[in-house]
Design a protein around this motif. Structure first.
Motif, PDB file in Angstrom:
ATOM      1  N   TYR A  69       0.837  -1.195   0.000  1.00  0.00           N
ATOM      2  CA  TYR A  69       0.000   0.000   0.000  1.00  0.00           C
ATOM      3  C   TYR A  69       0.878   1.253   0.000  1.00  0.00           C
ATOM      4  O   TYR A  69       2.070   1.199   0.351  1.00  0.00           O
ATOM      5  CB  TYR A  69      -0.909  -0.005   1.232  1.00  0.00           C
ATOM      6  CG  TYR A  69      -0.173  -0.250   2.533  1.00  0.00           C
ATOM      7  CD1 TYR A  69       0.370   0.799   3.277  1.00  0.00           C
ATOM      8  CD2 TYR A  69       0.004  -1.550   3.016  1.00  0.00           C
ATOM      9  CE1 TYR A  69       1.060   0.573   4.465  1.00  0.00           C
ATOM     10  CE2 TYR A  69       0.690  -1.792   4.195  1.00  0.00           C
ATOM     11  CZ  TYR A  69       1.213  -0.732   4.921  1.00  0.00           C
ATOM     12  OH  TYR A  69       1.897  -0.959   6.087  1.00  0.00           O
ATOM     13  N   THR A 123      -4.795  10.252  -0.120  1.00  0.00           N
ATOM     14  CA  THR A 123      -6.087  10.012  -0.758  1.00  0.00           C
ATOM     15  C   THR A 123      -7.047   9.471   0.291  1.00  0.00           C
ATOM     16  O   THR A 123      -6.643   8.700   1.163  1.00  0.00           O
ATOM     17  CB  THR A 123      -5.946   8.999  -1.914  1.00  0.00           C
ATOM     18  OG1 THR A 123      -5.026   9.508  -2.874  1.00  0.00           O
ATOM     19  CG2 THR A 123      -7.274   8.727  -2.597  1.00  0.00           C
ATOM     20  N   TYR A 126      -8.503   4.220  -1.299  1.00  0.00           N
ATOM     21  CA  TYR A 126      -7.685   3.634  -2.359  1.00  0.00           C
ATOM     22  C   TYR A 126      -8.401   2.437  -2.985  1.00  0.00           C
ATOM     23  O   TYR A 126      -8.940   1.588  -2.255  1.00  0.00           O
ATOM     24  CB  TYR A 126      -6.340   3.166  -1.792  1.00  0.00           C
ATOM     25  CG  TYR A 126      -5.466   4.294  -1.315  1.00  0.00           C
ATOM     26  CD1 TYR A 126      -4.712   5.054  -2.215  1.00  0.00           C
ATOM     27  CD2 TYR A 126      -5.400   4.616   0.041  1.00  0.00           C
ATOM     28  CE1 TYR A 126      -3.911   6.096  -1.771  1.00  0.00           C
ATOM     29  CE2 TYR A 126      -4.593   5.655   0.489  1.00  0.00           C
ATOM     30  CZ  TYR A 126      -3.851   6.395  -0.421  1.00  0.00           C
ATOM     31  OH  TYR A 126      -3.061   7.423   0.024  1.00  0.00           O
ATOM     32  N   GLY A 153      -0.928   4.271  -5.951  1.00  0.00           N
ATOM     33  CA  GLY A 153      -2.148   4.538  -5.204  1.00  0.00           C
ATOM     34  C   GLY A 153      -3.145   3.403  -5.149  1.00  0.00           C
ATOM     35  O   GLY A 153      -4.359   3.646  -5.115  1.00  0.00           O
ATOM     36  N   TYR A 154      -2.667   2.157  -5.109  1.00  0.00           N
ATOM     37  CA  TYR A 154      -3.542   0.992  -4.934  1.00  0.00           C
ATOM     38  C   TYR A 154      -3.145   0.262  -3.647  1.00  0.00           C
ATOM     39  O   TYR A 154      -1.987   0.316  -3.222  1.00  0.00           O
ATOM     40  CB  TYR A 154      -3.414   0.020  -6.111  1.00  0.00           C
ATOM     41  CG  TYR A 154      -3.990   0.540  -7.407  1.00  0.00           C
ATOM     42  CD1 TYR A 154      -5.309   0.282  -7.757  1.00  0.00           C
ATOM     43  CD2 TYR A 154      -3.212   1.309  -8.278  1.00  0.00           C
ATOM     44  CE1 TYR A 154      -5.845   0.762  -8.943  1.00  0.00           C
ATOM     45  CE2 TYR A 154      -3.740   1.794  -9.464  1.00  0.00           C
ATOM     46  CZ  TYR A 154      -5.055   1.519  -9.790  1.00  0.00           C
ATOM     47  OH  TYR A 154      -5.581   2.009 -10.956  1.00  0.00           O
ATOM     48  N   ARG A 249     -10.644   3.412   4.537  1.00  0.00           N
ATOM     49  CA  ARG A 249      -9.665   3.868   3.547  1.00  0.00           C
ATOM     50  C   ARG A 249      -9.626   3.015   2.276  1.00  0.00           C
ATOM     51  O   ARG A 249      -8.840   3.294   1.378  1.00  0.00           O
ATOM     52  CB  ARG A 249      -8.261   3.876   4.179  1.00  0.00           C
ATOM     53  CG  ARG A 249      -8.141   4.683   5.471  1.00  0.00           C
ATOM     54  CD  ARG A 249      -8.416   6.162   5.270  1.00  0.00           C
ATOM     55  NE  ARG A 249      -7.606   6.714   4.209  1.00  0.00           N
ATOM     56  CZ  ARG A 249      -6.293   7.009   4.328  1.00  0.00           C
ATOM     57  NH1 ARG A 249      -5.664   6.785   5.465  1.00  0.00           N
ATOM     58  NH2 ARG A 249      -5.642   7.539   3.317  1.00  0.00           N
ATOM     59  N   LYS A 377     -10.134   3.453 -11.504  1.00  0.00           N
ATOM     60  CA  LYS A 377     -10.047   4.882 -11.176  1.00  0.00           C
ATOM     61  C   LYS A 377     -10.786   5.765 -12.180  1.00  0.00           C
ATOM     62  O   LYS A 377     -10.916   6.971 -11.959  1.00  0.00           O
ATOM     63  CB  LYS A 377      -8.581   5.312 -11.109  1.00  0.00           C
ATOM     64  CG  LYS A 377      -7.811   4.725  -9.934  1.00  0.00           C
ATOM     65  CD  LYS A 377      -6.396   5.307  -9.860  1.00  0.00           C
ATOM     66  CE  LYS A 377      -5.645   4.822  -8.645  1.00  0.00           C
ATOM     67  NZ  LYS A 377      -4.279   5.412  -8.540  1.00  0.00           N
TER      68      LYS A 377
END
Length: 399
Positions: A69, A123, A126, A153-154, A249, A377
């Motif tokens: 992450y 963010t 995610y 960002g995953y 999150r 996304k």
């Protein structure tokens, strides 16, 4: 698979003799995204399933998971995680494959991931990706792809399918090694199916061969069930029912799944029954299971070696549409995992293709990230949308 393992043993034996001269420490390449990468190990117990590949019929199915992450922690002075926790795992891998212990080297290979780092606040939520490696492999065999996705960002959950992955590593340090009896049953059944297909000479040998592979059919359903069970736990992590840094999150409305080899087959199989996944990717995996007769509704992508003797597309339903095939010239099946980078000496004795591990990983990373960016996304991705010509080694086909 037996022929492959015998050949691999000979190649490793030869490589081990020249290893001190030709090898150096090959750490993993840096991911290209803006985020540093954190990682952690999780373990989940499924009380609804018992006695799977174990002599104890009352043993609940227990699944080890490694997560990657984005993190923004101050990492100065901290050391990234090694590829495997110690040489014991490497020694076991070598022992079970009947090889010299060259895999102990992995305990000295540094990844780009920092154990138990905090989750980035960059963010709110995610998107989530779930991964499975190939049959008899280790759950982190594609760490390069895990780190790449996390850097962009995953949150990526890699599943170890207990007793069929070579080593499932749990958070408390326990290691569940694969069951050699199950491996023999699995490989013997594949050989039987191949011989029967050759003898019968059916009109569609690919379909017939897959349908005759009874043990692969059984295992791909078990792996699919493992995957859906882990997604249940991911939803609990997101809601806070399971306490973790991921509470609130995880964007569980945007989840994808992918895998290499048998893990690629699993990604397709689970999408037939679990519509929580919006898209999937298969890295050069023959599509065992129900997918051969059942078109998948989700968009997907196949990334495969160009010139494969049996094209990957032959295993999908003739009515199947809505997918992209990425053919990579100079790659082989084994190039689609980290070992092509970590053991480059094997390339000279035929284990890998001509493309080179880092080049192949760069191409795979680019397409995997672009594909999930598009479907998870909602981004415009020219590499996918316009099928732009970026790599001379790549040939594209839209279905």
């Amino acid at each position: 698979m037996k022929v492959f393992l015998k050949a691999f043993f000979i190649m490793v034996l030869l490589a081990s003799l020249t290893f001190p001269v030709l090898a150096r420490n090959f750490d993993l390449p840096q991911p290209s995204g803006p985020n540093s990468v954190g990682t952690m190990r999780l373990g989940f117990v499924d009380p609804s399933r018992k006695g799977i590949f174990t002599s104890n019929p009352d043993e609940y199915r227990e699944i080890a998971v490694q997560v990657w992450y984005p993190t923004t922690d101050d990492l100065q002075g901290k050391e990234p995680l090694f590829y495997i926790p110690d040489r014991t795992v490497g020694k076991y891998i070598a022992k079970r494959l009947g090889m010299p212990n060259v895999f102990g080297k992995l305990a000295a290979v540094r990844t780009n991931s920092y154990l138990d780092a905090g989750l980035s606040a960059g963010t709110d939520k995610y998107p989530v990706v779930v991964f499975s490696a190939g049959y008899g492999n280790i759950g982190n065999a594609n760490t390069v792809q895990m780190e790449e996705l996390a850097s962009h960002g995953y949150v990526v959950f890699s599943i170890s399918h207990t007793y069929e992955d070579v080593a499932s590593i749990f958070p408390d340090g326990r290691i569940a090694y694969f069951d050699p009896k199950q491996m023999k049953v699995f490989t013997d059944d594949l050989l039987r199916a191949a011989k029967e297909t050759k003898a019968k000479k059916p009109e569609n040998p690919v379909k017939y061969g897959i349908e005759q592979s009874k043990m692969a059919y059984q295992s791909v359903h078990i792996w699919s069930d493992d995957t859906s069970f882990v997604v249940d736990q991911i939803e609990k992590l997101a809601s806070g029912e399971i306490k973790s840094i991921f509470e609130g999150r995880l964007d569980v409305a945007n989840m994808g799944v992918f895998g290499h080899s048998f893990g690629g087959a699993t990604a397709g199989q689970v999408c037939i029954t679990d519509f929580r996944f919006k898209a999937f990717i298969n890295l050069d995996g023959s599509p065992f299971g129900d997918i051969i007769n059942n078109p998948v509704k989700q968009p997907f992508m196949l990334i495969t070696a160009d010139g494969r003797e049996i094209p990957l597309t032959a295993g999908y339903s003739p009515e199947q549409t809505n997918y992209l095939v990425v053919y990579i010239k100079g790659a082989t099946h084994s190039d689609f995992m980290d070992f092509s980078i970590l053991f480059p000496v094997f390339r000279y004795i035929g284990m890998f293709g001509k493309i080179g591990g880092e080049r192949n990983s760069q191409i795979v990373n680019d397409y995997v990230t672009a594909f999930f960016n598009k479907y998870l996304k909602g981004k415009e991705e020219p590499l996918i949308d316009q099928m732009i010509f970026k790599y001379p080694e790549v040939r594209l086909e839209a279905k």
